[in-house]
Design a protein around this motif. Sequence first.
Motif, short mmCIF file in Angstrom:
data_model
loop_
_atom_site.label_atom_id
_atom_site.label_comp_id
_atom_site.label_asym_id
_atom_site.label_seq_id
_atom_site.Cartn_x
_atom_site.Cartn_y
_atom_site.Cartn_z
N LYS A 121 -88.78 -82.04 15.86
CA LYS A 121 -88.24 -82.91 16.91
C LYS A 121 -87.56 -82.09 18.00
CE LYS A 121 -86.30 -86.74 15.71
NZ LYS A 121 -85.34 -87.76 15.19
N GLY A 122 -86.77 -81.09 17.60
CA GLY A 122 -86.10 -80.25 18.58
C GLY A 122 -87.05 -79.41 19.39
N ASP A 128 -90.50 -80.08 26.42
CA ASP A 128 -90.58 -81.08 27.48
C ASP A 128 -89.45 -80.91 28.50
OD1 ASP A 128 -91.66 -83.70 28.59
OD2 ASP A 128 -89.60 -84.28 28.12
N PHE A 129 -88.24 -80.71 28.03
CA PHE A 129 -87.10 -80.62 28.94
C PHE A 129 -87.16 -79.38 29.81
CE2 PHE A 129 -82.77 -79.21 29.91
CZ PHE A 129 -82.30 -80.32 30.59
N VAL A 130 -87.53 -78.24 29.22
CA VAL A 130 -87.59 -76.99 29.99
C VAL A 130 -88.63 -77.10 31.10
CG1 VAL A 130 -88.21 -74.54 29.86
CG2 VAL A 130 -86.70 -75.53 28.14
N LYS A 131 -89.79 -77.65 30.80
CA LYS A 131 -90.82 -77.80 31.83
C LYS A 131 -90.36 -78.74 32.95
CE LYS A 131 -94.81 -76.94 28.83
NZ LYS A 131 -96.02 -77.54 28.22
N ARG A 132 -89.76 -79.85 32.58
CA ARG A 132 -89.28 -80.80 33.60
C ARG A 132 -88.20 -80.16 34.47
NH1 ARG A 132 -87.51 -86.16 30.64
NH2 ARG A 132 -86.94 -86.65 32.79
N LYS A 189 -83.88 -74.84 17.00
CA LYS A 189 -84.66 -76.05 17.27
C LYS A 189 -84.17 -77.22 16.42
CE LYS A 189 -88.83 -73.37 18.35
NZ LYS A 189 -90.22 -73.05 17.93
N ALA A 190 -83.86 -76.94 15.15
CA ALA A 190 -83.35 -78.00 14.28
C ALA A 190 -82.00 -78.49 14.76
CB ALA A 190 -83.25 -77.48 12.84
N LEU A 191 -81.19 -77.59 15.32
CA LEU A 191 -79.89 -78.00 15.85
C LEU A 191 -80.04 -78.96 17.02
CD1 LEU A 191 -76.83 -77.57 15.64
CD2 LEU A 191 -77.08 -75.63 17.20
N VAL A 192 -81.02 -78.69 17.88
CA VAL A 192 -81.29 -79.61 19.00
C VAL A 192 -81.75 -80.97 18.45
CG1 VAL A 192 -82.73 -80.00 21.02
CG2 VAL A 192 -81.81 -77.73 20.58
N GLY A 193 -82.59 -80.95 17.42
CA GLY A 193 -83.02 -82.21 16.81
C GLY A 193 -81.86 -82.98 16.21
N ALA A 194 -80.88 -82.27 15.63
CA ALA A 194 -79.71 -82.94 15.06
C ALA A 194 -78.84 -83.54 16.16
CB ALA A 194 -78.91 -81.94 14.23
N ILE A 195 -78.74 -82.87 17.30
CA ILE A 195 -77.96 -83.42 18.42
C ILE A 195 -78.61 -84.69 18.94
CG2 ILE A 195 -77.15 -82.95 20.76
CD1 ILE A 195 -76.90 -80.03 20.03
N ILE A 196 -79.95 -84.71 18.97
CA ILE A 196 -80.65 -85.92 19.42
C ILE A 196 -80.33 -87.10 18.50
CG2 ILE A 196 -82.93 -86.96 19.75
CD1 ILE A 196 -83.96 -84.21 20.54
N GLY A 200 -77.80 -88.42 20.98
CA GLY A 200 -78.78 -88.88 21.94
C GLY A 200 -79.40 -87.75 22.75
N GLU A 201 -80.41 -88.11 23.53
CA GLU A 201 -81.16 -87.10 24.29
C GLU A 201 -80.36 -86.53 25.45
OE1 GLU A 201 -84.89 -88.68 25.50
OE2 GLU A 201 -85.79 -88.52 23.48
N ASN A 202 -79.49 -87.32 26.04
CA ASN A 202 -78.70 -86.81 27.17
C ASN A 202 -77.81 -85.64 26.74
OD1 ASN A 202 -79.72 -88.64 29.06
ND2 ASN A 202 -78.23 -90.21 28.50
#
Length: 353
Positions: A121-122, A128-132, A189-196, A200-202
């Motif tokens: 998930k992360g 996606d976020f880096v490209k945007r 990456k897992a840490l980013v998934g845990a924050i989501i 949330g995504e913001n």
Amino acid sequence: MFSLKVSNTFFNLLKNNQCNNIIDFKQPFHRWLAPTLKELKRRKNKLDPEKPVHRKHFLEWNYDTELYAFSKRLGERFDNNLLQSVFTERSYIINEEEKQKEVGIEKPLIDLIDNRELAEKGSSFIDDFVKRYLRTVFPKLPEEGILEIHRFLTNIDTLSNVSFHIGTSELILCSDFPVEKSTLANVLKALVGAIIESSGENQAALFVRDFILTQLADKDIHTIWKPEDPIKLLKDILSNDGIDKIEPRLIGLAGKNTILACFRVGLFTLPVKKMIGLGFGETVDIALKMAAQDSLRHLFNTLETTLIPFNLELNQLCSSTESNLFINEWSQKKLPVRPTYYKLHQLKITNIN
């Protein structure tokens, strides 16, 4: 003569023990201490270097406290079980199951969840976020450049470096120590998934922006994305805008026929005769190549003096379906119409007021 009398008086006082309460001449350490330490150091140097030891083997180690302190350092709120699963690798669970089987437990029970789902998930969110973010900040940069910078920011070396410096290496539960780079990157990456899942995504977007995208702060974009032939690339791009010919001109030189020679070459478009690039070099060919790179910097708005904004939020970025123009279709007439950083900044100030 006076100093001699003073010295005699001082030594007489010492003999009579009249100043024992003033001066203590006891040696604070024994004479054998220094030679002993030197010998121990010499013997230690003969041995192989000590293997690194995980902090969990120390007496004062408290894993729950360390997890709590880690979340507070990041300023994030996590569920304890979710945060523990972030640092639990699949290899650790397999290793613990094998240990239980060795002592006779046929069906080992490990009350732990590994971080594979969180890492997936992360990883997708980071991509996606880096490209945007890059497409929003660099709307004129070709898509090839966006993808190359994206690969730089999301490769194992960059992610592992970020993961190590936020303090994950001592908390990871895995079968190997010291922790490998791939494991460090996977935990981030897992840490980013845990924050989501927790905030949330913001909030996850702010984390990725502050820790991963800021790796570009001291980088030159064109040292990451290096076109093989900048002169040919410049001609192809200008031809899409109807400029079929460019003319290089030597507009300055110094130290000719010396080891410190410097040539100055400018690139001009015909028939308008407008200078689009300027380059320096110890030979004319090098100066011409540098002039072509300078022209590309001006076209793509990626000058060395350009500061990358690191304060954009998720709702200010372009959508995931939008992409920049590829090199074969790049033209100033086809550039996407997106709000620039200045407009985004002014919009943010207006909303605050």
